[in-house]
Scaffold this motif. Sequence first.
Motif, PDB file in Angstrom:
ATOM      1  N   UNK A 101       0.609  -1.215   0.102  1.00 30.76           N
ATOM      2  CA  UNK A 101      -0.148   0.090   0.151  1.00 30.76           C
ATOM      3  C   UNK A 101       0.887   1.172  -0.103  1.00 30.76           C
ATOM      4  N   UNK A 102       1.766   1.306   0.752  1.00 30.36           N
ATOM      5  CA  UNK A 102       2.779   2.233   1.004  1.00 30.36           C
ATOM      6  C   UNK A 102       3.381   2.576  -0.464  1.00 30.36           C
ATOM      7  N   UNK A 103       4.030   1.621  -1.050  1.00 30.52           N
ATOM      8  CA  UNK A 103       4.730   1.654  -2.236  1.00 30.52           C
ATOM      9  C   UNK A 103       3.937   1.817  -3.375  1.00 30.52           C
ATOM     10  N   UNK A 104       2.594   1.504  -3.234  1.00 32.88           N
ATOM     11  CA  UNK A 104       1.722   1.813  -4.407  1.00 32.88           C
ATOM     12  C   UNK A 104       1.283   3.470  -4.556  1.00 32.88           C
ATOM     13  N   UNK A 105       1.312   4.032  -3.018  1.00 37.46           N
ATOM     14  CA  UNK A 105       0.859   5.304  -3.021  1.00 37.46           C
ATOM     15  C   UNK A 105       2.325   6.242  -3.566  1.00 37.46           C
ATOM     16  N   UNK A 106       3.398   5.758  -3.219  1.00 38.33           N
ATOM     17  CA  UNK A 106       4.425   6.540  -3.793  1.00 38.33           C
ATOM     18  C   UNK A 106       4.517   6.689  -5.277  1.00 38.33           C
ATOM     19  N   UNK A 107       4.332   5.575  -5.624  1.00 40.57           N
ATOM     20  CA  UNK A 107       4.349   5.156  -7.184  1.00 40.57           C
ATOM     21  C   UNK A 107       3.475   6.108  -7.932  1.00 40.57           C
ATOM     22  N   UNK A 108       2.135   6.030  -7.338  1.00 41.63           N
ATOM     23  CA  UNK A 108       1.306   7.062  -7.850  1.00 41.63           C
ATOM     24  C   UNK A 108       1.524   8.459  -7.786  1.00 41.63           C
ATOM     25  N   UNK A 109       2.018   8.922  -6.290  1.00 39.46           N
ATOM     26  CA  UNK A 109       2.461  10.205  -6.045  1.00 39.46           C
ATOM     27  C   UNK A 109       3.392  10.975  -7.180  1.00 39.46           C
ATOM     28  N   UNK A 110       4.499   9.731  -7.412  1.00 36.38           N
ATOM     29  CA  UNK A 110       5.596  10.364  -8.375  1.00 36.38           C
ATOM     30  C   UNK A 110       5.063  10.361  -9.882  1.00 36.38           C
ATOM     31  N   UNK A 328      17.464   8.117  -6.939  1.00 36.41           N
ATOM     32  CA  UNK A 328      17.731   8.231  -5.669  1.00 36.41           C
ATOM     33  C   UNK A 328      16.674   9.228  -4.863  1.00 36.41           C
ATOM     34  N   UNK A 329      16.348  10.184  -5.436  1.00 38.18           N
ATOM     35  CA  UNK A 329      15.468  11.217  -4.474  1.00 38.18           C
ATOM     36  C   UNK A 329      14.044  10.486  -4.541  1.00 38.18           C
ATOM     37  N   UNK A 330      13.597   9.788  -5.757  1.00 40.11           N
ATOM     38  CA  UNK A 330      12.278   9.472  -5.981  1.00 40.11           C
ATOM     39  C   UNK A 330      12.148   8.005  -5.531  1.00 40.11           C
ATOM     40  N   UNK A 331      12.701   7.067  -6.248  1.00 37.79           N
ATOM     41  CA  UNK A 331      12.941   5.453  -5.862  1.00 37.79           C
ATOM     42  C   UNK A 331      13.422   5.073  -4.684  1.00 37.79           C
ATOM     43  N   UNK A 332      14.680   5.679  -4.374  1.00 36.50           N
ATOM     44  CA  UNK A 332      15.063   5.081  -3.156  1.00 36.50           C
ATOM     45  C   UNK A 332      14.558   6.164  -1.918  1.00 36.50           C
ATOM     46  N   UNK A 333      14.435   6.995  -1.759  1.00 30.24           N
ATOM     47  CA  UNK A 333      14.000   7.884  -0.741  1.00 30.24           C
ATOM     48  C   UNK A 333      12.643   7.766  -0.288  1.00 30.24           C
ATOM     49  N   UNK A 334      11.780   7.610  -1.459  1.00 28.25           N
ATOM     50  CA  UNK A 334      10.175   7.601  -1.390  1.00 28.25           C
ATOM     51  C   UNK A 334       9.759   6.136  -1.444  1.00 28.25           C
ATOM     52  N   UNK A 335       9.941   5.468  -2.656  1.00 24.74           N
ATOM     53  CA  UNK A 335       9.304   4.131  -2.886  1.00 24.74           C
ATOM     54  C   UNK A 335       9.606   3.150  -1.855  1.00 24.74           C
ATOM     55  N   UNK A 336      10.989   3.082  -1.736  1.00 22.64           N
ATOM     56  CA  UNK A 336      11.887   2.076  -0.970  1.00 22.64           C
ATOM     57  C   UNK A 336      12.052   2.622   0.377  1.00 22.64           C
ATOM     58  N   UNK A 337      12.472   3.864   0.625  1.00 22.99           N
ATOM     59  CA  UNK A 337      12.811   4.257   1.835  1.00 22.99           C
ATOM     60  C   UNK A 337      11.672   4.285   2.762  1.00 22.99           C
ATOM     61  N   UNK A 338      10.725   4.491   2.594  1.00 27.58           N
ATOM     62  CA  UNK A 338       9.326   4.483   3.275  1.00 27.58           C
ATOM     63  C   UNK A 338       8.359   3.347   2.955  1.00 27.58           C
ATOM     64  N   UNK A 339       8.233   3.037   1.689  1.00 27.06           N
ATOM     65  CA  UNK A 339       7.318   1.918   1.399  1.00 27.06           C
ATOM     66  C   UNK A 339       7.869   0.403   2.110  1.00 27.06           C
ATOM     67  N   UNK A 340       9.259   0.298   2.406  1.00 30.46           N
ATOM     68  CA  UNK A 340       9.549  -0.806   2.836  1.00 30.46           C
ATOM     69  C   UNK A 340       9.883  -0.658   4.310  1.00 30.46           C
ATOM     70  N   UNK A 341       9.274   0.261   4.918  1.00 33.13           N
ATOM     71  CA  UNK A 341       9.405   0.088   6.405  1.00 33.13           C
ATOM     72  C   UNK A 341       9.118  -1.174   6.979  1.00 33.13           C
ATOM     73  N   UNK A 342       7.889  -1.700   6.732  1.00 32.82           N
ATOM     74  CA  UNK A 342       7.412  -2.743   7.296  1.00 32.82           C
ATOM     75  C   UNK A 342       7.889  -4.220   6.989  1.00 32.82           C
TER      76      UNK A 342
END
Length: 451
Positions: A101-110, A328-342
Amino acid sequence: MPTSDQSLAIGYNYHDQTDTLQKVGLTIFTLGLLLLFLPSLPVSSVLGQGLFWSGIGLSLLGLVLYLIQTYQKSHPGVRNNGVWLRGSTSRGNIAWVTAVGLTGFYIILYWFPFLIEPQIRALDSFSQWLRNKPADHWLLYGTFYTIAILIMGLRALLKYRHSPYQIIRTLSVMFFQLGLAYLIPYTLQKLNEPEFYFSYFWPLKYDYLFPGTVGYLVNEPGALGVFMVFWSAVISLVGVPILTYFFGKRWYCSWVCGCGGLAETAGDPYRQLSDKSRAAWQWEVAIIYPVLGFIVITTLLLWINSFMSGGLLGSLSDGFAQTYGFFVGSIFSGVIGVGFYPIMGSRVWCRFGCPMAAYLGLLQKHFSRFRITTNGGQCISCGNCSTYCEMGIDVRWYAQQGQPIIRSSCVGCGMCATVCPRGVLNLENGPREGRYQPTTLISPENLRILS
């Protein structure tokens, strides 16, 4: 005076009422989340706006009710009561659903913000009041991001209410996110000034020292743009080394930074998931320092190119920043950095990709007074410190040896000291002399006996 049976009955009634209120809170929260999706249906803009704000209000109400009821009946601090048995905190099905869900949100956002256009439009009135312009997907993201830090910051305040350090640190990240990373930048827009984030510095906010950004700010009417350039240069190149010398990287990574603020609040339930293996440390070193090097080289090349009027890079100058921003700014810090918290823990970005963390880490390891001292004679090897280190440091090993912890990756969150049942660990800003000196309570002979 009530009998023992009556006291037991009163206790059962209290817990039954508390559990009921927790369920009510979760129900209200779930209803609020559902309302956030309803504006995507073919409804009028007025109704969509009402549904959106009702969803936010109910979500906050339900979550606050749940958190208060959960933590008022429990002892403060970290408790090892099934943290590795719950699916939400041990990479179970709930964790994977949350990560998707988090990863999907970041993909949609970016890349597909048109899919959340109804939610964006629901913020138009608020955006006009806040910054005198229609809403966009970045305002939506900033609003959700700030709400997450504030509401999960409340959770941290309740959970760690016994620790003055954790209370002050949590209040600090909440303040800096709400003030310097949300209200002030948008207020500047309302005043027709450049949008500027005073809590983000180069190399994290990499473009703040790029020639194009500097030129844009300097050419802005009035003196505020010049001050922004001055602030960026001085705080990045002078302020950061000085503050890190006295306090270590914790002054930024755990007290000011919005990325760290989200990790310490919304990411707190997942801190035990950080990889403690040597291989993870090797990947950390292999990735984070090249990212910092790329930013430094890019900044230098862009300035050289600017002085040569584009003679060095030509049209490629924009490509450097765009490449970094995408990977780095989009894929790493957002999609992976937050999306992969759990799945990977709360500090994936800070540990493996953040150039600011690399910059601060080098300063902390080689030029700082900060260290975590260990009273190894008191260590009982329970492992709480290592388990809950979000940066993947095997703190227990240092404690067993009586050695101070001076690692470039340590963000000084103080959680290892907070969860230690024996007071073995202490965060200190002592003299640099003898900084690596182990405790005198541990000798090689003691270690042989203990082993």
